[in-house]
Design an enzyme around this catalytic site. Structure first.
Site, PDB file in Angstrom:
ATOM      1  N   HIS A   1     -16.569 -55.400  13.090  1.00  7.49           N
ATOM      2  CA  HIS A   1     -17.306 -55.245  14.310  1.00  7.49           C
ATOM      3  C   HIS A   1     -16.858 -54.347  15.149  1.00  7.49           C
ATOM      4  CE1 HIS A   1     -17.520 -59.667  12.689  1.00  7.49           C
ATOM      5  NE2 HIS A   1     -18.551 -59.760  13.365  1.00  7.49           N
TER       6      HIS A   1
ATOM      7  N   ASP B   1     -13.995 -55.391  17.456  1.00 13.61           N
ATOM      8  CA  ASP B   1     -12.570 -55.369  16.520  1.00 13.61           C
ATOM      9  C   ASP B   1     -11.805 -54.038  16.566  1.00 13.61           C
ATOM     10  OD1 ASP B   1     -13.669 -57.719  15.623  1.00 13.61           O
ATOM     11  OD2 ASP B   1     -14.557 -56.655  13.572  1.00 13.61           O
TER      12      ASP B   1
END
Length: 434
Positions: A99, A102
């Site tokens: 993501h 992240d």
């Protein structure tokens, strides 16, 4: 090189008799399975969020892990990226997935956040020049920040819809830049808590338009990968609009996207929906929307998504059998959407978990392939449906109306008798291989 994995060597293959916890017993990338390399059959991927962003918390307690990149800004993000690729190389992982939030910290504005993401993506691109690891998929986190508490595409505030669209544009651009094989949309908060403040029809229309815009942008930039939706019921929103594969298919059909979008199926989500993993795979294959999977397992006694590493070969073998019978992966793969238990604190635990997961997938693949090569299950299935191969039976599905079918029954005095489904016999057959 950092010293985070100090003392850990690249993981070797030592065979089924090995007792080394940091060696593969079944995973051999170059081993041919049904005419393809094992690596190409499985397309294993490491999830950035669980392996490097998750802190070991649970609903009753906070962080248990101590990682040198926690709590920092871009310098910590760069260190996290370096250590991530060190782990990819130690494992020989073919793919990873992430993501946007992240890999880089969120800034004071979307423009700053996007700059952060692009900077780390540039680092990934340089690192991928010397690493064998590629990008399975990227995605945008449209659920963690409080702005998304009422959804992203389905939010009652049009500015949140716009912000989410701009965030997805950047994440899709980066995924394209890195040669990603897919782009995933996980609607973590695309649903509702109560109908008292929800216009469901409006929200579904918004979600359909949002997805259509993502598909349009994919074609505009020439992204060759697959757009995937990841079904998930209940959690975190009580009533999710992407509950399971069948629900997603109905949604795609409504908006004319069933040829453009496929599904990324997670084991834990299937369990939460009251299904088995293989059921969701078989449904997606039958409907023509199978794309990719998230490999993990759920605790059957818990009411939430526990994201444990896969360790049940018999269960996974029947799921992989469905994947192989459906033609196998094209752009998708097995992504380890799996996290350590919060008491597994050591860097070695992170390596050992993935070694075990990769071995379980390999062993399950070998079992599924053996079932196919044996042919007994396929023959039993063909025998069960053999009656439908007659001209009369095929005609019932093509031209004959109810009156013609009734006339055939009367003329031939048809009086069908029940036939055994032979379930136990077939279960015994499968157990010969798993």
């Amino acid at each position: 090189m950092s010293d985070f994995f100090e003392g850990i060597a690249p993981i070797p293959f030592e065979g089924p008799e090995s007792e080394n916890p940091l060696a593969f017993r079944f995973y051999q990338p170059d081993r041919l399975v049904l005419g393809k390399r094992m690596e190409d059959q499985l397309r294993l991927s490491i999830a950035y969020w669980h392996s490097f962003a998750w802190e070991g918390g649970d609903p009753f307690g906070g962080r248990t892990f101590e990682r040198p990149w926690f709590g920092g800004g871009m310098e910590a993000a760069r260190l996290k990226a370096e250590i991530a690729f060190e782990m990819f190389d130690l494992l020989g992982a073919p793919f990873f997935a992430f993501h946007d939030r992240d890999i880089a910290p969120e800034g004071q504005s979307l423009a700053e956040s996007n700059r952060n993401v692009r900077e780390i993506a540039d680092y990934f691109a340089r690192r991928m020049e010397t690493s064998a690891t590629r990008l399975l998929w990227g995605t945008a986190n449209l659920f963690s920040n409080r702005r998304f508490m009422s959804g992203a595409a389905t939010n009652p505030d049009p500015e949140v819809f716009a912000y989410a669209a701009a965030q997805v544009k950047c994440a899709l651009d980066v995924t394209h830049q890195l040669g990603g094989a897919n782009y995933v949309l996980w609607g973590g908060r695309e649903g509702y808590e109560t109908l008292l403040n929800t216009d469901m029809g409006r929200e579904l229309d918004q979600l359909g338009r949002f997805l259509s815009k993502v598909v349009d942008y994919k074609h505009r930039i020439g992204f060759p990968g697959t757009i995937l939706i990841e079904p998930k019921p209940q959690e975190p929103t009580k009533h999710q609009y992407d509950y399971d594969v069948a629900t997603v298919y109905g949604f795609l059909r409504r908006f004319g996207l069933e040829k453009e979008v496929k599904v990324n199926i997670e084991v834990g989500h299937a369990v939460l929906a009251g299904h088995s993993f293989e059921h969701e795979i078989a449904t997606a294959v039958a409907l023509g929307i199978f794309g990719s999977v998230d490999a993990n397992r759920n605790d059957y006694q818990s009411g939430w998504d526990t994201d444990q590493f896969p360790n049940n070969v018999p269960e996974l073998a029947v799921a992989i059998h469905q994947i192989l019978k459906g033609g196998g992966f094209v752009t998708g793969g097995f992504n380890f959407d799996s996290k350590l238990r919060r008491q597994s604190l050591d860097p070695e635990d992170l390596i050992a978990a993935h070694v075990g997961g990769m071995d379980v997938c390999a062993r399950a693949l070998l079992a599924a392939a053996a079932i196919i090569e044996d042919g007994g299950l396929d023959q039993a299935l063909a025998d069960r449906y053999a009656g439908w191969e007659t001209p009369e039976a095929r005609n019932m599905l093509v031209e004959a109306d109810l009156a013609a079918i009734a006339a055939w029954v009367d003329h031939d005095n048809i009086d069908p008798q029940p036939r055994s489904g032979k379930q136990e016999k077939l279960e015994n057959l499968v157990n010969r291989f798993v």
